[in-house]
Design a protein around this motif. Structure first.
Motif, PDB file in Angstrom:
ATOM      1  N   TYR A  53      -5.933   7.119  -4.476  1.00 15.41           N
ATOM      2  CA  TYR A  53      -5.595   6.453  -3.202  1.00 15.41           C
ATOM      3  C   TYR A  53      -6.032   5.001  -3.207  1.00 15.41           C
ATOM      4  O   TYR A  53      -6.387   4.447  -2.169  1.00 15.41           O
ATOM      5  N   ARG A  54      -6.019   4.394  -4.401  1.00 10.86           N
ATOM      6  CA  ARG A  54      -6.393   2.975  -4.476  1.00 10.86           C
ATOM      7  C   ARG A  54      -5.359   2.146  -3.692  1.00 10.86           C
ATOM      8  O   ARG A  54      -4.235   2.599  -3.448  1.00 10.86           O
ATOM      9  N   GLU A  55      -5.746   0.936  -3.327  1.00 12.59           N
ATOM     10  CA  GLU A  55      -4.843   0.074  -2.557  1.00 12.59           C
ATOM     11  C   GLU A  55      -3.696  -0.406  -3.425  1.00 12.59           C
ATOM     12  O   GLU A  55      -3.914  -0.923  -4.524  1.00 12.59           O
ATOM     13  N   SER A 109       0.931  -1.176   0.827  1.00 17.11           N
ATOM     14  CA  SER A 109       0.491   0.049   1.516  1.00 17.11           C
ATOM     15  C   SER A 109      -0.294  -0.301   2.768  1.00 17.11           C
ATOM     16  O   SER A 109      -0.982  -1.318   2.828  1.00 17.11           O
ATOM     17  N   LYS A 110      -0.143   0.573   3.773  1.00 17.84           N
ATOM     18  CA  LYS A 110      -0.853   0.338   5.023  1.00 17.84           C
ATOM     19  C   LYS A 110      -1.962   1.374   5.153  1.00 17.84           C
ATOM     20  O   LYS A 110      -1.837   2.494   4.649  1.00 17.84           O
ATOM     21  N   PRO A 111      -3.079   1.006   5.800  1.00 23.98           N
ATOM     22  CA  PRO A 111      -4.166   1.985   5.973  1.00 23.98           C
ATOM     23  C   PRO A 111      -3.669   3.211   6.746  1.00 23.98           C
ATOM     24  O   PRO A 111      -2.945   3.061   7.727  1.00 23.98           O
ATOM     25  N   THR A 112      -4.086   4.432   6.249  1.00 24.24           N
ATOM     26  CA  THR A 112      -3.743   5.665   6.953  1.00 24.24           C
ATOM     27  C   THR A 112      -4.761   5.849   8.071  1.00 24.24           C
ATOM     28  O   THR A 112      -5.946   5.610   7.851  1.00 24.24           O
ATOM     29  N   PRO A 113      -4.332   6.269   9.256  1.00 24.63           N
ATOM     30  CA  PRO A 113      -5.341   6.567  10.288  1.00 24.63           C
ATOM     31  C   PRO A 113      -6.217   7.744   9.837  1.00 24.63           C
ATOM     32  O   PRO A 113      -5.710   8.704   9.263  1.00 24.63           O
ATOM     33  N   SER A 114      -7.535   7.648  10.067  1.00 29.30           N
ATOM     34  CA  SER A 114      -8.445   8.722   9.640  1.00 29.30           C
ATOM     35  C   SER A 114      -8.145  10.002  10.398  1.00 29.30           C
ATOM     36  O   SER A 114      -7.966   9.965  11.607  1.00 29.30           O
TER      37      SER A 114
END
Ligand code: CUA
Length: 329
Positions: free
Chosen positions: A51-53, A57-62
């Motif tokens: 799951y490296r950047e 890519s956009k941050p996934t909500p936790s």
């Protein structure tokens, strides 16, 4: 678990009845830790890589909650903790609950050594026990805290001044095992290394204990327990007292005083020579008194020979008594 591995790599030989279960528990903990270490470290590395950047890519909500995962990561560790507790508790009880028929040896630790005391009054600085017999050590210390450790037995316990502590073990086979003090107790702490000798021959063990007690074995009464010095005192009262003194200021008109001369001192003889006052001199004076008169007693001549009456064992008893009244061991 893997006892051969533990015996060869982590520890010494498994020389007591509890050693395999102690090693088993240890290995159980080591392998559980190794397993979770691997899962966590390699899992972290893998997930960090997966799951490296990446570009765009956009941050996934936790995620806030996942019942399935939370149950798994609570129940499995919970079961493992209970298993570890139960396993540890069982081994701990094996180590702590002394069998009722245990053979007791008293232990006195001191700066810097050990005094093992047996039921017959004997003492030694190595621990001697029988194979296949549970042994209970009742331990204390003369001065500071020491700790008795026999690595091959996987058992260890502090020796504390002013109180008694207990430790037990059963060695199934004959052999010798190092015994250490494992509490830093001063400059010669490391000199407290000694050994446990496990016998499998009851006769050899009994002989060792007799040696430790320096017991005088009366052929007519083998169960009577006396030291050589005690027997010597009786012999003195019977055979020597009428002429020889045994204390300061005793009458020396008939014969030399047993008090006031120590092994290794010089003794002047009536012929003007000097001899070393030692075991040989005493034995010769008992068996062959006319051959070496002490200076000043050339005309005594009255002492009979005890050769044939007092055997070597009795002579040994007289020597022990004479040493004792002069404060020599
Ligand atoms: Cu006794 Cu260290």
């Amino acid at each position: 678990m893997n006892s051969a591995l533990s015996a060869n790599i982590w520890f010494g030989p498994q020389a007591s009845t509890v050693a395999p279960s102690v090693d088993g528990l240890y290995n159980f903990l080591v392998w559980i830790s190794a397993f979770f270490f691997a899962v966590i470290v390699f899992g972290t590395i893998y997930l960090a890589w997966k799951y490296r950047e990446r570009e765009g890519s956009k941050p996934t909500p936790s995620p806030s909650h996942n019942t399935k995962i939370e149950v798994i990561w609570s129940v499995i560790p919970g079961i493992l903790c209970a298993a570890i507790f139960w396993y540890g508790f069982e081994v701990y009880m094996d180590l702590k609950v002394v069998p009722r028929n245990a053979y007791t040896v008293e232990v006195e630790a001191y700066k810097w050594g050990w005094n093992f005391k047996y039921a017959n009054g004997g003492q030694s600085n190595e621990l001697h026990v029988m194979a296949g017999t549970p042994v209970k050590l009742v331990m204390t210390s003369k001065d500071v805290i020491h700790s008795l450790w026999v690595p091959d037995f996987r058992t260890k316990q502090d020796c504390v001044p002013g109180r008694y502590s207990e430790l037990w073990f059963e060695a199934p086979e004959a052999g010798e095992h190092p015994l250490f003090c494992t509490e830093y107790c001063g400059k010669d702490h490391s000199n407290m290394k000694t050994k446990v000798v496990v016998h499998d021959d009851p006769a050899a063990f009994a002989k060792k204990l007799r040696e430790f007690a320096d017991l005088f074995i009366d052929p007519d009464n083998p169960d009577q327990r006396r030291t050589h010095a005690q027997v010597g005192e009786i012999l003195y009262g019977r055979n020597c007292k009428s002429c020889h003194g045994n204390a300061a200021g005793a009458d020396v008109s008939l014969a030399p005083n047993f008090y006031g001369i120590r092994m290794g001192d010089k003794r002047k003889l009536s012929d003007g020579t000097e001899v070393v006052y030692d075991e040989n001199y005493i034995q010769n004076s008992i068996w062959n008194p006319g051959s070496q008169y002490a200076a000043g007693y050339e005309n005594a001549g009255a002492m009979p020979s005890f050769q044939g009456q007092l055997s070597a064992e009795y002579v040994k008893a007289m020597i022990a008594y004479i040493k004792q009244i002069n404060g020599q061991q």
